[in-house]
Design an enzyme around this catalytic site. Structure first.
Site, PDB file in Angstrom:
ATOM      1  N   CYS A   5      56.381  61.336  67.185  1.00  0.00           N
ATOM      2  CA  CYS A   5      54.603  61.340  67.151  1.00  0.00           C
ATOM      3  C   CYS A   5      54.246  61.245  65.232  1.00  0.00           C
ATOM      4  O   CYS A   5      54.977  61.879  64.964  1.00  0.00           O
ATOM      5  CB  CYS A   5      54.592  62.284  67.897  1.00  0.00           C
ATOM      6  SG  CYS A   5      52.237  62.372  67.872  1.00  0.00           S
ATOM      7  N   LYS A  61      64.022  60.000  70.235  1.00  0.00           N
ATOM      8  CA  LYS A  61      62.784  59.114  69.509  1.00  0.00           C
ATOM      9  C   LYS A  61      62.315  58.877  68.461  1.00  0.00           C
ATOM     10  O   LYS A  61      61.550  60.128  67.788  1.00  0.00           O
ATOM     11  CB  LYS A  61      61.485  58.802  70.544  1.00  0.00           C
ATOM     12  CG  LYS A  61      60.614  57.340  69.884  1.00  0.00           C
ATOM     13  CD  LYS A  61      59.578  57.507  71.078  1.00  0.00           C
ATOM     14  CE  LYS A  61      59.276  55.854  70.899  1.00  0.00           C
ATOM     15  NZ  LYS A  61      57.927  55.991  71.222  1.00  0.00           N
ATOM     16  N   HIS A  97      61.446  53.496  66.935  1.00  0.00           N
ATOM     17  CA  HIS A  97      59.745  52.997  66.560  1.00  0.00           C
ATOM     18  C   HIS A  97      60.284  51.907  65.568  1.00  0.00           C
ATOM     19  O   HIS A  97      60.240  52.644  64.601  1.00  0.00           O
ATOM     20  CB  HIS A  97      59.004  53.664  66.839  1.00  0.00           C
ATOM     21  CG  HIS A  97      57.343  53.154  66.833  1.00  0.00           C
ATOM     22  ND1 HIS A  97      55.898  53.935  68.010  1.00  0.00           N
ATOM     23  CD2 HIS A  97      56.604  51.942  66.415  1.00  0.00           C
ATOM     24  CE1 HIS A  97      55.295  53.344  67.412  1.00  0.00           C
ATOM     25  NE2 HIS A  97      55.404  51.949  67.025  1.00  0.00           N
TER      26      HIS A  97
END
Length: 405
Positions: free
Chosen positions: A32, A71, A99
């Site tokens: 994030c 992640k 990502h």
């Protein structure tokens, strides 16, 4: 899969223990990039704290009965990204989603995700790797797997704009909305969630029907949102009925606005080759494409345009914004009338600790405490008339003095 953000091993594991019986794996969100993650010190803002991440994953592996996955976002350097992934694998991460953007690549600065970083990670670790970034259609999924060799692919914005992305089809926006609203009626959630999802799903259509955008923003009930979808459907069907033969989509869109399709951020290459789009910034409909410019050629957001209508003299020049003094404790803007020269949060903590008042922030701990003591004293007099008023006053004065000290 249950995903958590955390920066404390014990707290992370305690939360995960509550969820492990209801999911197949626990995912630690290290990707994030939002400001709230920076303030809370979690997400991508932990990617330099390798010792902390190792401790969180090691403890989770020791205490949990389900796998731990992560992640992440990449570093600018491929080599550092690879070492980062290898560190997480060694700590016990059993599946890694990468990502292909750095934590600085977000919003208008998102740019293109690097599949080269993802490919390098896939080759360097032995655990399954999923890719994330540049996924706008099913063709992107196939191309990503071919180029990177990953075991799976995730999509965020692409899937929000077209929930049928992984089926390889582009349905009508109101049909997807009807299906979604049926699910919401069966499994209720806050209306703000529904509104946010429909703004994504209807993005291109709401650029055409501005009134419906306003209605969606103001509606207060789920039934009202269903009515907005019904009106959107009628308007689109009327437009389809009046469509001329051979007419093509406007604003460079690959499909007509009533068909689910990706929204490509300005400056981001479009990877959907089968859509026939140019793959460049030209011809891509920007989020602010229909917004007008004021006399100073400053592009204003819709929110600022509304403020301008309410106050024509309002200026959005950053240099004209007032400079606020900082809180002595945390650096946030302090209250202009605060007796402690602090922001409201810090002032509240201090005023409570010291039983003090701060009229500037409307905090009256001392005053309320004094009123409480006075009320208790009167009750004692009522319940025990033999106690003299003088004794009560003396005791009250001593208590107040102790509170002041």
């Amino acid at each position: 899969l249950s995903q958590f953000c955390a920066n404390d091993p014990e707290v992370f594991v305690q939360a995960a223990l509550l969820a492990q019986d209801y999911c197949d794996a626990i995912d630690l969100n290290l990707g994030c990039p939002q400001m709230i993650a920076k303030r809370g010190h979690y997400g991508a803002f932990l990617q330099e704290e390798w010792d902390l991440l190792q401790r969180m994953i090691l403890l989770a592996n020791e205490k949990l009965s389900v796998p731990i996955t992560c992640k992440i976002r990449v570093f600018p350097e491929i080599s550092k990204t690879v070492k980062y992934a290898q560190m997480l694998e060694k700590a016990g991460c059993q599946l890694l989603t990468v990502h292909g953007r750095t934590k600085e690549q977000k919003g208008p600065l998102a740019g293109v995700a690097s599949w080269e970083h993802i490919q390098a990670v896939r080759r360097a670790v032995s655990i399954p790797v999923f890719a994330n970034g540049n996924i706008q259609c099913l063709g992107d999924v196939e191309e990503c797997i071919r180029r990177t060799g990953v075991h799976g692919v995730m999509s965020a914005e692409g899937n929000l704009h077209n929930p049928a992305l992984f089926e390889g089809r582009n349905p009508l926006v109101w049909e997807m909305a009807e299906e979604y609203l049926d699910i919401v009626q069966k499994y209720p959630c806050p209306l703000s969630y529904v509104r946010a999802h429909l703004f994504k799903l209807w993005h291109h259509t709401l650029q055409v029907y501005h009134q419906l955008r306003e209605e969606l923003a103001k509606v207060k009930t789920l039934e009202g949102i269903v009515d907005v979808n019904r009106e959107l459907k009628l308007r689109c069907q009327e437009e389809i009925a009046n469509q001329k033969e051979g007419e093509k989509p406007k604003e460079g869109l690959p499909f007509f606005h009533w068909i689910c399709q990706p929204y490509i951020r300005p400056g981001t290459k479009e990877r959907c080759k089968e859509n026939g789009a140019s793959g460049t910034e030209k011809g891509v409909r920007g989020k602010r494409a229909l917004e007008e410019e004021d006399g100073n050629s400053e592009v204003l957001s819709k929110n600022k345009q509304k403020k301008k209508l309410r106050n024509p003299n309002k200026s959005f020049d950053p240099s004209l914004k007032p400079k606020y003094a900082k809180c002595d404790q945390c650096g946030n803007p302090k209250g202009n009338k605060c007796v402690f020269n602090m922001c409201r949060g810090c002032c509240k903590k201090r005023a409570f600790k010291e039983t003090a008042d701060c009229p500037g922030h409307g905090l009256l701990f001392k005053t309320k405490y004094e009123k409480s003591l006075s009320w208790q004293s009167r009750q004692r007099v009522i319940q025990n008339p033999e106690v003299s008023r003088r004794d009560v006053d003396v005791g009250e004065t001593a208590a107040l003095k102790e509170a002041g000290d």
